[in-house]
Design a protein around this motif. Sequence first.
Motif, PDB file in Angstrom:
ATOM      1  N   ASP A  38       2.179   6.369 -10.539  1.00 52.17           N
ATOM      2  CA  ASP A  38       1.267   5.600 -11.400  1.00 52.17           C
ATOM      3  C   ASP A  38       1.673   4.133 -11.533  1.00 52.17           C
ATOM      4  O   ASP A  38       1.313   3.463 -12.515  1.00 52.17           O
ATOM      5  CB  ASP A  38       1.167   6.232 -12.795  1.00 52.17           C
ATOM      6  CG  ASP A  38       0.573   7.634 -12.745  1.00 52.17           C
ATOM      7  OD1 ASP A  38      -0.362   7.842 -11.942  1.00 52.17           O
ATOM      8  OD2 ASP A  38       1.041   8.509 -13.493  1.00 52.17           O
ATOM      9  N   MET A  39       2.411   3.605 -10.558  1.00 53.86           N
ATOM     10  CA  MET A  39       2.790   2.189 -10.615  1.00 53.86           C
ATOM     11  C   MET A  39       1.562   1.293 -10.465  1.00 53.86           C
ATOM     12  O   MET A  39       0.738   1.491  -9.564  1.00 53.86           O
ATOM     13  CB  MET A  39       3.800   1.850  -9.508  1.00 53.86           C
ATOM     14  CG  MET A  39       5.225   2.119  -9.859  1.00 53.86           C
ATOM     15  SD  MET A  39       6.407   1.263  -8.755  1.00 53.86           S
ATOM     16  CE  MET A  39       6.070   2.066  -7.199  1.00 53.86           C
ATOM     17  N   THR A  40       1.451   0.304 -11.340  1.00 58.53           N
ATOM     18  CA  THR A  40       0.406  -0.701 -11.226  1.00 58.53           C
ATOM     19  C   THR A  40       0.825  -1.762 -10.217  1.00 58.53           C
ATOM     20  O   THR A  40       1.981  -1.799  -9.769  1.00 58.53           O
ATOM     21  CB  THR A  40       0.166  -1.374 -12.580  1.00 58.53           C
ATOM     22  OG1 THR A  40       1.362  -2.093 -12.950  1.00 58.53           O
ATOM     23  CG2 THR A  40      -0.176  -0.353 -13.651  1.00 58.53           C
ATOM     24  N   ASP A  96       0.815  -1.219   0.000  1.00 55.85           N
ATOM     25  CA  ASP A  96       0.000   0.000   0.000  1.00 55.85           C
ATOM     26  C   ASP A  96       0.847   1.267   0.000  1.00 55.85           C
ATOM     27  O   ASP A  96       0.329   2.352  -0.256  1.00 55.85           O
ATOM     28  CB  ASP A  96      -0.977   0.002   1.171  1.00 55.85           C
ATOM     29  CG  ASP A  96      -0.310  -0.082   2.526  1.00 55.85           C
ATOM     30  OD1 ASP A  96       0.571  -0.927   2.694  1.00 55.85           O
ATOM     31  OD2 ASP A  96      -0.670   0.700   3.419  1.00 55.85           O
ATOM     32  N   GLU A  97       2.137   1.155   0.293  1.00 54.26           N
ATOM     33  CA  GLU A  97       3.036   2.308   0.201  1.00 54.26           C
ATOM     34  C   GLU A  97       3.559   2.523  -1.225  1.00 54.26           C
ATOM     35  O   GLU A  97       4.142   3.566  -1.513  1.00 54.26           O
ATOM     36  CB  GLU A  97       4.224   2.127   1.149  1.00 54.26           C
ATOM     37  CG  GLU A  97       3.840   2.216   2.617  1.00 54.26           C
ATOM     38  CD  GLU A  97       4.905   1.679   3.565  1.00 54.26           C
ATOM     39  OE1 GLU A  97       4.675   1.726   4.775  1.00 54.26           O
ATOM     40  OE2 GLU A  97       5.950   1.201   3.081  1.00 54.26           O
ATOM     41  N   LEU A  98       3.334   1.542  -2.092  1.00 49.21           N
ATOM     42  CA  LEU A  98       3.897   1.610  -3.437  1.00 49.21           C
ATOM     43  C   LEU A  98       2.852   1.724  -4.539  1.00 49.21           C
ATOM     44  O   LEU A  98       3.060   2.429  -5.529  1.00 49.21           O
ATOM     45  CB  LEU A  98       4.764   0.374  -3.701  1.00 49.21           C
ATOM     46  CG  LEU A  98       6.018   0.218  -2.832  1.00 49.21           C
ATOM     47  CD1 LEU A  98       6.685  -1.124  -3.116  1.00 49.21           C
ATOM     48  CD2 LEU A  98       6.997   1.357  -3.074  1.00 49.21           C
ATOM     49  N   ILE A  99       1.726   1.036  -4.374  1.00 53.13           N
ATOM     50  CA  ILE A  99       0.726   1.023  -5.441  1.00 53.13           C
ATOM     51  C   ILE A  99       0.184   2.428  -5.675  1.00 53.13           C
ATOM     52  O   ILE A  99      -0.229   3.118  -4.752  1.00 53.13           O
ATOM     53  CB  ILE A  99      -0.405   0.041  -5.116  1.00 53.13           C
ATOM     54  CG1 ILE A  99       0.109  -1.399  -5.289  1.00 53.13           C
ATOM     55  CG2 ILE A  99      -1.626   0.274  -6.008  1.00 53.13           C
ATOM     56  CD1 ILE A  99      -0.896  -2.472  -4.988  1.00 53.13           C
ATOM     57  N   GLY A 100       0.214   2.857  -6.924  1.00 57.01           N
ATOM     58  CA  GLY A 100      -0.279   4.176  -7.286  1.00 57.01           C
ATOM     59  C   GLY A 100       0.768   5.265  -7.253  1.00 57.01           C
ATOM     60  O   GLY A 100       0.563   6.352  -7.805  1.00 57.01           O
ATOM     61  N   GLN A 138       2.028 -13.646  -6.568  1.00 57.75           N
ATOM     62  CA  GLN A 138       3.115 -13.376  -7.518  1.00 57.75           C
ATOM     63  C   GLN A 138       4.412 -13.060  -6.778  1.00 57.75           C
ATOM     64  O   GLN A 138       5.491 -13.499  -7.189  1.00 57.75           O
ATOM     65  CB  GLN A 138       2.748 -12.190  -8.412  1.00 57.75           C
ATOM     66  CG  GLN A 138       1.664 -12.445  -9.424  1.00 57.75           C
ATOM     67  CD  GLN A 138       1.396 -11.200 -10.259  1.00 57.75           C
ATOM     68  OE1 GLN A 138       2.306 -10.431 -10.574  1.00 57.75           O
ATOM     69  NE2 GLN A 138       0.136 -10.996 -10.609  1.00 57.75           N
ATOM     70  N   LEU A 139       4.300 -12.289  -5.697  1.00 54.82           N
ATOM     71  CA  LEU A 139       5.481 -11.913  -4.925  1.00 54.82           C
ATOM     72  C   LEU A 139       6.123 -13.136  -4.284  1.00 54.82           C
ATOM     73  O   LEU A 139       7.353 -13.293  -4.311  1.00 54.82           O
ATOM     74  CB  LEU A 139       5.086 -10.893  -3.864  1.00 54.82           C
ATOM     75  CG  LEU A 139       6.208 -10.224  -3.072  1.00 54.82           C
ATOM     76  CD1 LEU A 139       7.166  -9.496  -3.996  1.00 54.82           C
ATOM     77  CD2 LEU A 139       5.621  -9.260  -2.043  1.00 54.82           C
ATOM     78  N   ALA A 173       7.262  -6.130  -9.362  1.00 54.91           N
ATOM     79  CA  ALA A 173       8.559  -6.125 -10.042  1.00 54.91           C
ATOM     80  C   ALA A 173       9.566  -5.268  -9.280  1.00 54.91           C
ATOM     81  O   ALA A 173      10.749  -5.636  -9.160  1.00 54.91           O
ATOM     82  CB  ALA A 173       8.387  -5.604 -11.466  1.00 54.91           C
ATOM     83  N   HIS A 174       9.113  -4.141  -8.743  1.00 50.95           N
ATOM     84  CA  HIS A 174      10.003  -3.264  -7.974  1.00 50.95           C
ATOM     85  C   HIS A 174      10.498  -3.961  -6.712  1.00 50.95           C
ATOM     86  O   HIS A 174      11.695  -3.916  -6.394  1.00 50.95           O
ATOM     87  CB  HIS A 174       9.265  -1.978  -7.607  1.00 50.95           C
ATOM     88  CG  HIS A 174      10.027  -1.092  -6.675  1.00 50.95           C
ATOM     89  ND1 HIS A 174      11.175  -0.421  -7.052  1.00 50.95           N
ATOM     90  CD2 HIS A 174       9.822  -0.773  -5.358  1.00 50.95           C
ATOM     91  CE1 HIS A 174      11.644   0.276  -6.025  1.00 50.95           C
ATOM     92  NE2 HIS A 174      10.847   0.071  -4.986  1.00 50.95           N
TER      93      HIS A 174
END
Length: 310
Positions: free
Chosen positions: A213-215, A206-210, A253-254, A221-222
């Motif tokens: 504009d990261m999906t 939740d700190e990364l999504i959006g 996936q992670l 992947a990050h």
Amino acid sequence: MARIALKVDVDTLRGTQEGVPRLQQLLDECRIQATFLFSLGFDHTGWALKNIFRPGFFQKVSRTSVIEHYGLKTLSYGVLLPAPDIGVKARAEMRSVASSGHEVGIHTWDHRVWQDYVRDATPEWTLRQMNCAWDRFGEIFQTTPQTHGAAGWQMNATALAHLDTWQIKYSSDGRAPLNLVPYRVKLDGLKTCEHIQYPTTLPTLDELIGVDDMTGEEVIAHLLTLTANNPNDQVFTLHAELEGQKFLPLFKQLLIGWMSQGHDLVSMQELHLSWQKTGQLRHLAELPFTWGEIPNRSGELMRMPDEYAI
């Protein structure tokens, strides 16, 4: 490669009843053990709405679709609806996690109350909250907790010292820059805590999504780039309300990505035992209890200073 400890924070009734069983099923299918940290008392999630004007709060909730993840009913608890007692209504789901071999520990008594008030709380208030959680944990699991992980990564000196009273050996209450450095907390005017802190090191979904504009797929992947060819242990915090529901396919996936990289996915207990076996815990740093910010999360939290990181 390295170990990545999976710490599941469970904040709400919905997360306990819906997210936890889904995570348990996925982890069991993958033969992975994790640490589930439960909110054991009341669910006052609706009180979070008063934080809407806090710096960074609105951006976070708009990025992560809070209504979709938590639901209107959960967001009404403590405001339009009475706060349900999670430890009464969802103890079957909690016991199922322990029965399947996962580690269970204390997150908090009331997540919203702890996160909002503990930083400046009196010792009396802090001990009441902690002891309510301790008593309820014993009622549900018929044993004493071995680990703790603070709600919202929020603690105070009384709470940290009380973990030693509980004889907690290892805890994960704060955050740290990438790559794990276990340490003991040195409190102002008090002796250094006996328990060992294993802070969360990897950013949460939740700190990364959006952000930028990261999906969801780009976020995975990050995260995998942060752990690729990285020999250092990590602690990853996930939430039953997110990875146990809408983000479950992303979390799968992670997991697959980390296993493909050769990492061992373990519980906090397994992580602690692995450090214990190497003898590395004999000469740990004693670091001050400090506050700091994390990118894309609102407010300050318990955080290791950058200069102590690997």
